[in-house]
Design an enzyme around this catalytic site. Structure first.
Site, PDB file in Angstrom:
ATOM      1  CB  CYS A 123     -73.976  40.988 -82.426  1.00 26.22           C
ATOM      2  SG  CYS A 123     -73.130  39.390 -82.307  1.00 26.22           S
ATOM      3  CG  HIS A 256     -73.231  42.685 -85.964  1.00 25.54           C
ATOM      4  ND1 HIS A 256     -71.970  42.685 -85.395  1.00 25.54           N
ATOM      5  CD2 HIS A 256     -73.667  41.392 -85.946  1.00 25.54           C
ATOM      6  CE1 HIS A 256     -71.670  41.441 -85.045  1.00 25.54           C
ATOM      7  NE2 HIS A 256     -72.666  40.649 -85.372  1.00 25.54           N
ATOM      8  CG  ASN A 286     -69.971  38.290 -85.462  1.00 28.09           C
ATOM      9  OD1 ASN A 286     -69.854  39.221 -84.664  1.00 28.09           O
ATOM     10  ND2 ASN A 286     -71.102  37.618 -85.600  1.00 28.09           N
TER      11      ASN A 286
END
Length: 329
Positions: A123, A256, A286
């Protein structure tokens, strides 16, 4: 004595792409219920802030999503694929074991000959890739880079684990980063701590033509949350100090897009009002390395982020990796 002109890098175009198939929490809950797994829209929203995500079709790879995002970023920068002299793709879900998604994207775009490689920092991948491209431009190794984050996390989810399968989605985001006489990227910083490998990982690989280990995502949510909030505040402050800027100089924070609670905690620690926080996790879930460039592109195209704004990008991911980039747009 000759004066040497300083060389910087600036983002000149952004682009993103989401696969058409959109699943709401109710859609996902119905799918899981068929396998006896209980969840609900309320349960997911309260814990994560996520309301929907996009999943790619089975025959669509992360390189396909990357190409679409790249084309839009090139168009925004008024550049063609032939102008690009560096391609970096951040992904944890490449089409193949090898070659890299970057090489596959290069072929699909028709941008032959320039260096092309993947960055794997989960990520944090886009922040890592942007920092690497910035360094290569500053040293003269490249002049016009295509930096992409692209993921198909739907392929590695355990749909028997309701604590993780509801979190992730697929998508891609891209930027064109070009050499400039004026600073764009002001400062960056990258970190990793391999002692925490086990809290977020896919502990499997291919061996002898078979899957060795477990090919599905595993996460210790509480451990990730605890680590994430602390490291994101620290790296943001460190990058601000490097750039001789203060919290109040940040016009927009793009963390993020993992979990709304982590994002809001980070903004509070930086004393930023929630209006300065770019949020797409509610609609995208996500999307790992794609989440920051997806959010950036959406904020640019909606008119929120304008030329001259100061933007903080920061990511945290499996590895355990984290990093931040401060830039003037």
């Amino acid at each position: 004595m000759n004066h040497i002109q300083a060389r910087f890098s600036r983002i000149t175009g952004t682009g993103s792409y989401l696969p058409p198939r959109r699943l709401t929490n109710d859609d996902l809950a119905a799918q899981l219920a068929a396998d006896g797994i209980e969840t609900s829209d309320q349960w997911i929203v309260e814990r994560t802030g996520i309301r929907a995500r996009h999943f790619a079709e089975p025959d669509v790879g992360s390189s396909d999503l990357a190409v679409e995002a790249a084309k839009r970023a090139l168009a925004a920068a008024n550049r063609s694929a032939g102008d690009i002299d560096l391609i970096i793709v951040a992904t944890s879900t490449p089409d193949m074991v090898f070659p890299s998604d970057a090489c596959i994207v290069q072929a699909k775009l028709g941008a032959h000959g320039c260096p092309a490689f993947d960055v794997q920092a989960v990520c944090s991948g886009f922040v890592y890739a942007l920092a690497v491209a910035d360094s290569m431009i500053k040293t003269g190794a490249a002049s016009k880079a295509l930096v992409i984050g692209a993921e198909v996390f739907s392929r590695i989810l355990d749909f028997k684990d309701r604590t993780t399968c509801v979190l992730f989605g697929d998508g891609a985001g891209a930027v064109v980063l070009e050499a400039s006489n004026e600073p764009g990227i002001l400062a960056s910083e990258l970190h990793a701590d391999g002692r925490h490998v086990g809290i977020l990982c896919v502990p499997g690989t291919v061996s002898g033509g078979r899957v060795f280990g477990d090919p599905l995502l595993k996460m210790d949510g509480q451990a990730v949350f605890k680590l994430a909030v602390g490291v994101l505040e620290n790296v943001a402050r460190s990058v601000l100090a490097k750039a001789s800027r203060a919290d109040a100089d940040i016009d927009w924070l793009i963390p993020h897009q993992a979990n709304i609670r982590i994002m809001q905690s980070t903004a509070k620690k930086l004393k930023l009002p929630m209006e300065k926080l770019i949020v797409t996790v509610d609609e995208h879930g996500n999307t790992s390395a794609a989440s920051i460039p997806l959010a950036l592109d959406q904020a640019v195209r909606s008119g929120k982020i304008r030329p001259g704004d100061t933007v903080m990008l920061e990511g945290v991911g499996g590895g355990f990796t984290w990093g931040a980039v401060l830039l003037d747009f």
